[in-house]
Design an enzyme around this catalytic site. Structure first.
Site, mmCIF file in Angstrom:
data_model
loop_
_atom_site.group_PDB
_atom_site.id
_atom_site.type_symbol
_atom_site.label_atom_id
_atom_site.label_comp_id
_atom_site.label_asym_id
_atom_site.label_seq_id
_atom_site.Cartn_x
_atom_site.Cartn_y
_atom_site.Cartn_z
ATOM 1 N N VAL A 43 -38.123 -1.253 -40.631
ATOM 2 C CA VAL A 43 -38.392 -0.005 -40.475
ATOM 3 C C VAL A 43 -38.559 0.966 -41.913
ATOM 4 C CG1 VAL A 43 -38.680 2.715 -39.745
ATOM 5 C CG2 VAL A 43 -37.549 0.842 -37.817
ATOM 6 N N ASP A 72 -31.294 -0.909 -23.268
ATOM 7 C CA ASP A 72 -30.471 -0.284 -24.053
ATOM 8 C C ASP A 72 -29.929 0.582 -24.978
ATOM 9 O OD1 ASP A 72 -29.417 -2.746 -26.028
ATOM 10 O OD2 ASP A 72 -31.415 -2.348 -27.323
ATOM 11 N N GLY A 116 -34.345 0.628 -42.288
ATOM 12 C CA GLY A 116 -33.733 -0.057 -41.374
ATOM 13 C C GLY A 116 -34.198 -1.557 -40.982
ATOM 14 N N LYS A 159 -42.476 0.976 -38.155
ATOM 15 C CA LYS A 159 -41.813 0.125 -37.881
ATOM 16 C C LYS A 159 -42.932 -0.927 -37.664
ATOM 17 C CE LYS A 159 -38.760 -1.715 -33.765
ATOM 18 N NZ LYS A 159 -38.340 -1.173 -32.644
ATOM 19 N N GLY A 199 -34.014 -3.733 -37.432
ATOM 20 C CA GLY A 199 -33.205 -4.222 -35.651
ATOM 21 C C GLY A 199 -33.567 -5.665 -35.628
ATOM 22 N N GLY A 200 -33.258 -6.358 -34.349
ATOM 23 C CA GLY A 200 -33.292 -7.896 -34.404
ATOM 24 C C GLY A 200 -35.286 -7.924 -34.175
ATOM 25 N N MET A 201 -36.322 -6.794 -33.745
ATOM 26 C CA MET A 201 -37.319 -7.353 -33.512
ATOM 27 C C MET A 201 -38.030 -6.934 -34.865
ATOM 28 S SD MET A 201 -38.805 -8.019 -30.768
ATOM 29 C CE MET A 201 -40.192 -8.234 -30.871
#
Length: 450
Positions: A83, A193, A76, A98, A78-80
């Site tokens: 993974v 978050d 997957g 990650k 994410g913004g940063m």
């Protein structure tokens, strides 16, 4: 520059959320929802979006190995970071590896956030928090080796089984997450978050918390000097949206967990809008719909617990995640909860906040009504004073044998209060007095004539 970076990061994360939900990355729509972005900021976002889309289109691995880790497949993004499922060769175990996004290489703010996540998770030991095995940099790529947990993220589960999930499961997950947050808070870490995509439901059915990239550590509280919003709009607390003079603490996570559970139970977040600005406005100025309006099967106690967690004023929320967990456990065990529904005055205040237009008209009507009531009360008090004065004047005439004057005074009193018992009795006495006086005067005249 700090404000610009914060804005770009926040909007880019919103774009990532859209892509991860399977929606097309509509840049024009995104920019329309964020008119505050400058032309230069839009261009930077467009470049990052193209890079992100390119990375999302392919399941190919960026490389086969990274130090001690053999990359197996993409899990997957994410913004940063992205993974990958990886195998740590030295310990022969699977990890969720990650990697910081390549377009963020050289970005000092992103690097600090990546390091902050590593530090936050490394100091936390709790079964409800996904652990970290290692952190570092290889071949110029920053990485975090995290515990690999088979299962689904909560947002994936909502898409697959939603929009509403079975209440007992949701309450159980909520208790597990609240206990995990309580442990983090006890060690000086605020997540900041909490949202469905940052919750992992394992094959054992337990909920675990992940992604501490926005975490606030006790020794590094100033994470955003500009005061810009960081987080995901739908689940953000009022003090995150408008931090002026407010403290971000454990109660912030209580709110976000409450918002997450609200969505799982009702099928929608507490506040929605066509833009982040609309969502923020709702978070700051409106009250959420009562959960039972959207999902009547929810118990009254569960509704009370959710609304307690979603109080706008942190002082009215659960004071800690531990207290939140205790009430969620009480629901599961069918014991009384500590939270209480808001009282009448609080409900009026919330109704006013939720219905500002109606309450303004009601306020005008109330003022006029109170003014009329005051006038009416004043008139009645004045009439009472006049009545008592006439009654006292009538009673005084009995001592001076001025019964005729007394009768005139008592008639004036009865004109004000026709059914008053004292006035009626006094009039009867004055009539008798007048009759006696008249008889005595007639007898005196008769004697004088004889």
């Amino acid at each position: 520059m700090a404000d610009e970076h914060e804005r770009i990061e926040a909007v880019f994360e919103e774009l990532v959320e859209l892509v991860l939900r399977g929606e097309a990355p509509d840049l024009e729509g995104l920019f329309a929802r964020h008119p505050e972005l400058s032309a230069a900021e839009r261009e930077r976002l467009a470049v990052r979006a193209r890079i992100f889309a390119g990375a999302s289109d392919a399941e190919r691995l960026p490389f086969e190995r990274l130090g001690d880790f053999q990359l197996l497949r993409r899990l997957g993004a994410g913004g940063m970071g992205v993974v990958y499922l990886a195998r740590q060769e030295s310990l022969r175990r699977l990890t969720a590896l990650k990697l910081m996004r390549p377009e963020l290489a050289g970005d000092a703010t992103a690097a600090r956030r990546f390091e902050r996540e590593a530090r936050a998770v490394a100091q936390l030991q709790h079964p409800g928090i996904v652990g970290v095995y290692a952190a570092g940099e290889e071949q110029g790529v920053r990485f975090l080796a995290l515990e690999y947990l088979e299962g689904q993220s909560l947002d994936e589960l909502l898409r697959a089984e939603g929009p509403r999930l079975e209440p007992t499961r949701v309450v159980r997950w909520g208790r597990e997450l609240a206990e995990a947050l309580s442990s983090a808070h006890a060690q000086g870490v605020v997540h900041r978050d909490v949202k469905p995509s940052n919750v992992r439901i394992g094959l054992d059915g337990r909920a675990r918390l992940l992604d501490f990239g926005l975490a606030q550590l006790a020794d590094a509280s100033a994470l955003s000097a500009s005061g810009s919003f960081r987080g995901t709009p739908y689940y953000a607390s009022p003090e995150q949206v408008d931090p002026r003079g407010k403290t971000i603490d454990a109660r912030t996570d209580v709110y976000s967990l409450g918002a997450t559970l609200y969505q799982c139970l009702t099928g929608q977040p507490p506040f929605e809008g066509a833009s982040s600005a609309e969502v923020f406005h709702g978070i700051l100025t409106r009250e959420p719909l009562r959960p039972r309006v959207l999902a009547p099967a929810i118990s009254r106690d569960l509704e009370t617990v959710l609304l307690k967690a979603l109080e706008k004023d942190p002082a009215r929320r659960y004071a800690s995640a531990e207290a939140f967990a205790r009430d969620l456990a009480a629901l599961l065990e069918m014991r009384p909860i500590a939270a209480r529904p808001p009282g009448s005055f609080t409900r009026v205040v919330k109704w006013t906040r939720r219905n500002r237009g109606t309450s303004a008209a009601a306020g005008v009507a109330l003022v006029l009504g109170l003014a009329f009531l005051g006038l009416l009360i004043g008139q009645r008090m004045q009439a009472r004073r006049r009545f008592e004065a006439e009654l006292a004047r009538a009673a005084a005439t009995r001592a001076t044998d001025e019964s005729e004057e007394g009768l005139r005074a008592v008639e004036r009193a009865l004109a004000l209060r026709p059914e008053d018992g004292r006035a009626l009795a006094l009039r009867a006495q004055l009539v008798r007095d007048a009759a006696k006086t008249h008889a005595r005067e007639s007898l005196d005249r008769a004697r004088a004539d004889s």
